[in-house]
Design a protein around this motif. Structure first.
Motif, PDB file in Angstrom:
ATOM      1  N   SER A 100      -1.355 -11.940   3.365  1.00  0.00           N
ATOM      2  CA  SER A 100      -2.224 -11.457   4.449  1.00  0.00           C
ATOM      3  C   SER A 100      -2.592  -9.988   4.300  1.00  0.00           C
ATOM      4  O   SER A 100      -3.305  -9.439   5.144  1.00  0.00           O
ATOM      5  CB  SER A 100      -1.548 -11.688   5.802  1.00  0.00           C
ATOM      6  OG  SER A 100      -0.425 -10.828   5.962  1.00  0.00           O
ATOM      7  N   PRO A 117      -0.630  -7.088   4.509  1.00  0.00           N
ATOM      8  CA  PRO A 117      -0.163  -6.277   5.633  1.00  0.00           C
ATOM      9  C   PRO A 117      -0.112  -4.792   5.290  1.00  0.00           C
ATOM     10  O   PRO A 117      -0.027  -4.408   4.116  1.00  0.00           O
ATOM     11  CB  PRO A 117       1.239  -6.825   5.897  1.00  0.00           C
ATOM     12  CG  PRO A 117       1.699  -7.303   4.554  1.00  0.00           C
ATOM     13  CD  PRO A 117       0.460  -7.862   3.893  1.00  0.00           C
ATOM     14  N   ARG A 166      -2.229  -5.363  11.378  1.00  0.00           N
ATOM     15  CA  ARG A 166      -1.869  -5.823  10.029  1.00  0.00           C
ATOM     16  C   ARG A 166      -0.383  -5.602   9.759  1.00  0.00           C
ATOM     17  O   ARG A 166       0.014  -5.063   8.733  1.00  0.00           O
ATOM     18  CB  ARG A 166      -2.743  -5.157   8.975  1.00  0.00           C
ATOM     19  CG  ARG A 166      -4.179  -5.669   8.986  1.00  0.00           C
ATOM     20  CD  ARG A 166      -5.074  -4.900   8.065  1.00  0.00           C
ATOM     21  NE  ARG A 166      -4.528  -4.806   6.713  1.00  0.00           N
ATOM     22  CZ  ARG A 166      -4.935  -3.908   5.824  1.00  0.00           C
ATOM     23  NH1 ARG A 166      -5.882  -3.045   6.131  1.00  0.00           N
ATOM     24  NH2 ARG A 166      -4.399  -3.881   4.609  1.00  0.00           N
ATOM     25  N   ALA A 167       0.417  -6.040  10.710  1.00  0.00           N
ATOM     26  CA  ALA A 167       1.867  -6.005  10.549  1.00  0.00           C
ATOM     27  C   ALA A 167       2.343  -7.374  10.103  1.00  0.00           C
ATOM     28  O   ALA A 167       2.121  -8.372  10.790  1.00  0.00           O
ATOM     29  CB  ALA A 167       2.537  -5.608  11.864  1.00  0.00           C
ATOM     30  N   GLY A 168       2.973  -7.444   8.947  1.00  0.00           N
ATOM     31  CA  GLY A 168       3.524  -8.703   8.472  1.00  0.00           C
ATOM     32  C   GLY A 168       4.908  -8.913   9.057  1.00  0.00           C
ATOM     33  O   GLY A 168       5.726  -7.984   9.070  1.00  0.00           O
TER      34      GLY A 168
END
Length: 218
Positions: free
Chosen positions: A158, A160, A84-86
């Motif tokens: 999303s 992140p 979950r890295a934007g």
């Protein structure tokens, strides 16, 4: 911000990246929610490689060691889709076959169901960056600054855990660059996201605030 605790923000513990025998990056850092670590250095010094390592898509030609912990969750061994890295890059990378709103809706988590709900959230995200009337537009009709705003809102949609910035302001003109910097760092603080920015621009570092780590220094 209060100090970073073990379950708040991003902790990089002994992160080291090598290309063969050559050490590119050696880093220990603690980045609180809403805070930014800026990594600076010349081209080829390992800045973008560090982001690839944190995001989980490091080219196997490199070797990495150390641990990466976000809000108490060890993500070092997780695949990219679980971290979950934007990410924001130099180019906005909007999908040309989707409308502006659908570019955001596609990034929403799967637990948000129903096309109507997803579109409503996408339009709300556009309104947050003064693009409320642009949902049905073709992304190619947007200006560079507008594309940058859509790309940011898509990343934030999303949900992140952290935000990785790979020189996202470098292709904007001076006026848009300053506006976009302020917007990105403001939204990151509002969302409580730890941020890692890589850049060669001292103005980016000043706008980000926070600690600066330099790589590729003699």
């Amino acid at each position: 911000m209060d100090g970073v605790t073990d379950n708040q923000g991003l902790v990089l513990d002994g992160v080291q990246i090598r290309l063969g025998a050559r050490e590119l990056v050696a880093l220990n850092a603690r980045i609180g929610r809403g805070e930014t670590l800026t990594v600076m250095g010349p081209s080829g010094s390992g800045k973008s490689t560090l982001l690839a390592c944190l995001g989980g898509f490091l080219d196997p030609v490199f070797s990495a060691s150390g641990s990466v912990v976000v809000d108490g969750v060890e993500i070092t061994a997780l695949p990219a889709e679980k971290r979950r890295a934007g990410l924001l890059f130099q180019d906005p990378l909007l999908f040309p076959h989707l409308s502006v709103a659908d570019n955001i809706a596609i990034a929403l988590p799967e637990d948000i169901r129903g096309r109507g709900q997803r579109r409503a959230l996408a339009l709300e995200a556009l309104a947050d960056v003064d693009l409320a009337e642009f949902g049905d537009r073709d992304p190619d009709t947007l200006s560079g600054g507008q594309k940058a705003r859509v790309a940011l809102q898509r990343v934030l949609a999303s949900r992140p855990r952290l935000l990785l910035l790979d020189e996202p302001f470098s292709k904007l003109d001076a006026h848009l660059r300053e506006q976009t910097r302020q917007m990105v760092f403001d939204r990151a603080r509002r969302a409580g996201l730890p941020v890692v920015l890589v850049t060669h621009d001292e103005d980016d570092a000043r706008a980000a605030g926070g600690a600066v780590h330099r790589v590729g220094q003699p």
